[in-house]
Design an enzyme around this catalytic site. Structure first.
Site, PDB file in Angstrom:
ATOM      1  N   HIS A 208      -7.788  -5.516   0.868  1.00  0.00           N
ATOM      2  CA  HIS A 208      -6.459  -5.074   1.073  1.00  0.00           C
ATOM      3  C   HIS A 208      -5.665  -5.175   2.010  1.00  0.00           C
ATOM      4  O   HIS A 208      -6.079  -5.642   3.145  1.00  0.00           O
ATOM      5  CB  HIS A 208      -6.812  -3.533   0.967  1.00  0.00           C
ATOM      6  CG  HIS A 208      -5.525  -2.620   0.862  1.00  0.00           C
ATOM      7  ND1 HIS A 208      -5.029  -2.288  -0.331  1.00  0.00           N
ATOM      8  CD2 HIS A 208      -5.157  -1.799   1.688  1.00  0.00           C
ATOM      9  CE1 HIS A 208      -4.020  -1.492  -0.046  1.00  0.00           C
ATOM     10  NE2 HIS A 208      -4.236  -1.052   1.065  1.00  0.00           N
TER      11      HIS A 208
ATOM     12  N   SER B  13       0.700  -1.188   0.123  1.00  0.00           N
ATOM     13  CA  SER B  13       0.063   0.122  -0.100  1.00  0.00           C
ATOM     14  C   SER B  13       0.847   1.300   0.033  1.00  0.00           C
ATOM     15  O   SER B  13       1.709   1.593  -1.007  1.00  0.00           O
ATOM     16  CB  SER B  13      -0.873   0.056   1.380  1.00  0.00           C
ATOM     17  OG  SER B  13      -2.026   0.817   0.953  1.00  0.00           O
TER      18      SER B  13
ATOM     19  N   GLU C 265      -9.401  -5.614  -3.222  1.00  0.00           N
ATOM     20  CA  GLU C 265      -8.628  -4.322  -2.398  1.00  0.00           C
ATOM     21  C   GLU C 265      -9.811  -3.419  -1.919  1.00  0.00           C
ATOM     22  O   GLU C 265      -9.387  -2.886  -0.760  1.00  0.00           O
ATOM     23  CB  GLU C 265      -7.964  -3.892  -3.535  1.00  0.00           C
ATOM     24  CG  GLU C 265      -6.524  -4.405  -4.253  1.00  0.00           C
ATOM     25  CD  GLU C 265      -5.441  -4.240  -3.422  1.00  0.00           C
ATOM     26  OE1 GLU C 265      -5.710  -3.798  -2.265  1.00  0.00           O
ATOM     27  OE2 GLU C 265      -4.486  -4.683  -3.874  1.00  0.00           O
TER      28      GLU C 265
END
Length: 544
Positions: free
Chosen positions: A425, A213, A331
């Site tokens: 995610h 990320s 995600e």
């Protein structure tokens, strides 16, 4: 210089400490860690001067070597961020980060006790450049160390303290730049590793930078930065997003300049100048900036980040190193605010898409059909941010003649699937690090089964062997071919599965969309996709 000093071995003249904890003598100074099942662990080692007082919003300052033996058995505080992600939060990422401080520039090391010229896995945590820490349990480095890889996790300045630009700050700087302080911290930590890691048994010429990320965004920034040149030899980007990066002093691509954002932020906070901001308590600065919606990003300043990352990669000017890159199938399901709400009907959805996407609408609706409205909306945002970025980076790295390894993480399990969070995610992290039992409090509980442990062991091996050799591999698991072999990728499903041509048409649609926005000169490319998209410019010769 003596490298590892155990009980019964100390430099002459030093007070002898009679215990079995490892002591390392490095150029930075001596540190004493903890020995645990064949792994030497060192926590909270400072790699730079504390960025406090006049050093707030200054480039990272090298720390002088210390005298004596510094205790490195406890993690240092996390950098300034929200005080507590409390238990009442429903977020799967909620986690009590513990002590926080502006004096936070530390790193942690997990090393095999017999390490010699071991590869180094340099981990940059995620958290939207706003939160997180190298001490989070998900990033515990033991499983990598058991495979002969040294793990280094690092803290860096966050939020307004790490990514704030202002004309006064730029005027202070010899480079005429401001804003990339958190990135400069990461570079300083890499320089510390280059100078010191051999004392811990590591090879300073075999360093892989890795992150997820915002950590993967950082990896991408580092790959474009001249300041990081020569400090790493491989890169791993998990769920990176190659979005528009603000320029320092002028509006570009429809994004206000970083300095203008800094001026507006200070005004909204009721503060007149940098001296007043430096006089404020660090936590208050952070919280007030958050209240006025300050959003941390890197800054295209021509010095640390030379240009838009998409342009640097397009020209082949990024770091020429092997790359492992990918994203997760779900995600956006754990970050639903990143995507627009579903309209009242399929017809309404199609009407908006046709109005916004014009000649590309048919292809958009083929990939993201109205029949599966919710799935299509979150998939479109996923692909615009993470899917396109991953394939773009793989293609660009391949064009440099470097090996690139693409993946999609599509692994689910009952607790996640029941909450609609299949492949969410960051859900790959406990599998990569082998920390299945160290997830945050609201994280869907991973089953304690042999199948999950074997799947995790395979992922750890792929990542560890990439750090060792530049090629991901795992005993008894599918062979992971490089992207240049007919656009190969690895699908992490119930088991790792090798395949080719990920989501045909996905990359091409989003590449065309980004290209037209870039060509217009006035449109950003980031979260404004699907129902949130502006009207796309017409086809242009600049976008073949």
């Amino acid at each position: 210089m003596c490298a590892v000093l155990l009980s019964g071995c100390a430099d002459a003249g030093d007070d002898h400490v009679a215990d079995d904890n490892p002591v390392v003598s490095a150029p930075a100074g001596k540190v004493k860690g903890v020995a645990q099942d064949g792994i030497n662990i060192f926590k909270g080692i400072p790699y730079a001067e504390a960025p406090v007082g006049e050093l707030r919003w200054k480039p990272t300052v090298r720390l002088a070597a210390w005298d004596g033996v510094r205790d490195a058995q406890e993690f240092g505080p996390a950098c300034i961020q929200p005080q507590l992600k409390n238990a009442s939060s429903e977020s799967v990422y909620a986690y009590d980060i513990g002590e926080i401080s502006e004096d936070c520039l530390t790193l942690n090391i997990w090393a095999p006790e017999d390490a010699k010229d071991a590869p180094v896995f340099f981990w940059i945590h995620g958290g939207a450049l706003r939160a997180g820490s190298g001490k989070e349990p998900l990033y515990e480095g033991t499983k990598f160390a058991e495979q002969g890889v040294i793990v280094v996790s690092v803290n860096y300045r966050l939020g307004v303290l790490g990514f704030y630009s202002h004309p006064e700050l730029s005027a202070e700087s010899p480079d005429g730049s401001s804003g990339n302080y958190g990135l400069l911290d990461q570079i300083a930590a890499l320089e510390w590793v280059k100078d010191n890691i051999s004392a811990f048994g590591g090879d300073p010429e075999q360093v892989t930078i890795a992150g997820e990320s915002a950590g993967a965004l950082s990896v991408m920034y580092l790959m474009t930065s001249p300041k990081a040149e020569g400090l790493f030899d491989g890169a791993i980007a998990q769920s990176a997003y190659m979005v528009t990066t603000p320029a320092l002093a002028e509006m570009k691509h429809g994004v206000p300049s970083a300095e203008d954002v800094g001026l507006a932020t200070a005004k909204a906070m009721g503060v007149e100048n940098i001296a007043d901001l430096r006089a404020m308590d660090a936590q208050e600065v952070y919280e007030q900036a958050n209240k006025v919606r300050f959003a941390p990003f890197g800054v295209v300043d021509g010095v640390i980040i030379p240009d838009q990352p998409v342009a640097v990669f397009e020209r082949g000017e990024q770091a020429p190193v092997p790359l492992l890159v990918g994203f997760n199938s779900g995600e956006v399901r754990s970050m639903r605010a990143l995507a627009p709400a579903a309209p009242d009907s399929a017809e309404a959805y199609e009407d908006v898409i046709r109005a916004r996407y014009g000649d590309l609408a048919d292809e958009f609706l083929r990939l993201y059909p109205s029949e599966t409205l919710e799935d299509s909306i979150v998939a479109a945002t996923r692909d615009a941010l993470y899917g396109w970025t991953s394939e773009r980076m793989a293609k660009n790295q391949t064009a440099l003649g470097q090996s690139a390894y693409l993946y999609m993480f599509d692994h689910g399990y009952p607790a996640a699937d029941e909450r609609g969070l299949h492949g969410f995610h960051a859900s790959e992290l406990p599998y990569v690090f082998g920390t299945l039992d160290l997830t945050p409090m609201n994280w869907p509980k991973i089953p304690d089964t042999d199948a999950e442990k074997e799947f995790s062991a395979a992922m750890t091996s792929y990542w560890a062997n990439f750090a060792k050799t530049g090629t991901p591999s795992a005993p008894g698991a599918a062979e992971w071919a490089s992207f240049n072999e007919d656009e190969a990728y690895m699908a992490f499903e119930d088991q790792p599965r090798a395949d080719h041509h990920l989501m045909p048409g996905m990359y091409e649609l989003h590449e065309e969309t980004v290209c037209r926005r870039r060509a217009s000169g006035s449109l950003p490319w980031n979260w404004n996709t699907g129902l949130w998209s502006p009207v796309l410019p017409s086809e242009t010769a600049d976008c073949p």
